[in-house]
Design a protein around this motif. Sequence first.
Motif, PDB file in Angstrom:
ATOM      1  N   GLY A   1      31.557  38.849  37.794  1.00 47.77           N
ATOM      2  CA  GLY A   1      31.309  38.654  36.371  1.00 47.77           C
ATOM      3  C   GLY A   1      32.168  37.575  35.761  1.00 47.77           C
TER       4      GLY A   1
ATOM      5  N   LYS B   1      19.966  44.009  34.286  1.00 45.24           N
ATOM      6  CA  LYS B   1      21.182  44.119  35.094  1.00 45.24           C
ATOM      7  C   LYS B   1      20.849  44.578  36.510  1.00 45.24           C
TER       8      LYS B   1
ATOM      9  N   TYR C   1      26.880  34.159  31.714  1.00 45.42           N
ATOM     10  CA  TYR C   1      25.582  34.552  31.173  1.00 45.42           C
ATOM     11  C   TYR C   1      24.624  33.349  31.127  1.00 45.42           C
TER      12      TYR C   1
ATOM     13  N   GLN D   1      26.788  40.630  29.334  1.00 42.03           N
ATOM     14  CA  GLN D   1      26.415  39.319  29.848  1.00 42.03           C
ATOM     15  C   GLN D   1      24.895  39.152  29.868  1.00 42.03           C
ATOM     16  N   CYS D   2      24.210  40.222  30.249  1.00 48.50           N
ATOM     17  CA  CYS D   2      22.744  40.183  30.242  1.00 48.50           C
ATOM     18  C   CYS D   2      22.214  40.020  28.827  1.00 48.50           C
TER      19      CYS D   2
ATOM     20  N   MET E   1      26.688  42.377  37.206  1.00 50.99           N
ATOM     21  CA  MET E   1      26.958  41.778  35.899  1.00 50.99           C
ATOM     22  C   MET E   1      27.023  42.886  34.850  1.00 50.99           C
ATOM     23  N   SER E   2      27.659  42.601  33.754  1.00 48.60           N
ATOM     24  CA  SER E   2      27.761  43.586  32.678  1.00 48.60           C
ATOM     25  C   SER E   2      26.516  43.518  31.793  1.00 48.60           C
ATOM     26  N   VAL E   3      26.283  44.608  31.057  1.00 46.54           N
ATOM     27  CA  VAL E   3      25.164  44.641  30.114  1.00 46.54           C
ATOM     28  C   VAL E   3      25.359  43.583  29.032  1.00 46.54           C
TER      29      VAL E   3
ATOM     30  N   SER F   1      21.429  42.628  40.171  1.00 49.92           N
ATOM     31  CA  SER F   1      22.130  43.250  41.289  1.00 49.92           C
ATOM     32  C   SER F   1      21.283  43.236  42.556  1.00 49.92           C
TER      33      SER F   1
ATOM     34  N   ARG G   1      19.446  47.021  30.750  1.00 49.55           N
ATOM     35  CA  ARG G   1      19.869  47.717  31.974  1.00 49.55           C
ATOM     36  C   ARG G   1      18.934  47.401  33.138  1.00 49.55           C
TER      37      ARG G   1
ATOM     38  N   LYS H   1      31.296  41.855  42.628  1.00 50.59           N
ATOM     39  CA  LYS H   1      31.485  41.809  41.185  1.00 50.59           C
ATOM     40  C   LYS H   1      32.083  40.460  40.823  1.00 50.59           C
TER      41      LYS H   1
END
Length: 231
Positions: A20, A48, A25, A63-64, A59-61, A52, A45, A18
């Motif tokens: 992040g 994301k 981004y 950031q995507c 990464m977080s949604v 991964s 999603r 992780k």
Amino acid sequence: MNKINLKFFEHKCSRAFKLGSIVTYKWIRKQFVNDVLESPKLILRKMKAIVSKRYNIIMSVGQCRNAKKLELSEVEGSLKEHNAKLWDYAAEIRRTNPGVVDGWLGGCRKVIGVDGCFLKGVYRGELLSAVGRDANNNIYPLAWAVVNVENKRTWKWFLDNLMEDHIGGGSGHGITILSNGHKGLFEVVKERLPDVEHRLCARHILANLHKKFKGEQYFKPFWRANNCTKV
């Protein structure tokens, strides 16, 4: 001598890290340029999950979302810049391709293929085009126009300009128009060009036929019939 417990040295680190706070981004955006361009509606999603799997990074949604938004904004910005130069583009085409119509009249088959296609992205609408075939059987562009929708009114406007400005007007005598059978276009050709030979594209006919009769066994008989010179 005491035995060493090897379990104590087992490597238990996870393969997914992780990061992040380290990977931004903007970094994601650089990795996903082609993905976003090919699939502008890419689900966040799913994006994301790809990050991964591809990079072993969680990464977080959000950031995507920011990465996708940045890429689309840059693409849209470049499209606006290009569309702002449309008049310059038309002037350059006329300058570097003098006598386009004379070339079609003097050296091409008197066959015009007309069709329309959807425009996606920032500037939506439909693109209407007309092309010919030269002596080498290559495509010879004649005219194109962007309209809001493909219907009888827009096709009438397009064909009126094509015939009056490029082909010298007339009722279409000696000219063959090839189309996909669009209802509005079909009506306009009958009204505007009563003497033209209007023929339908074989590929579109086969596509419509394939909707009712499935199976590749119809393909060869269809093309044999299409290439037949006698009924």
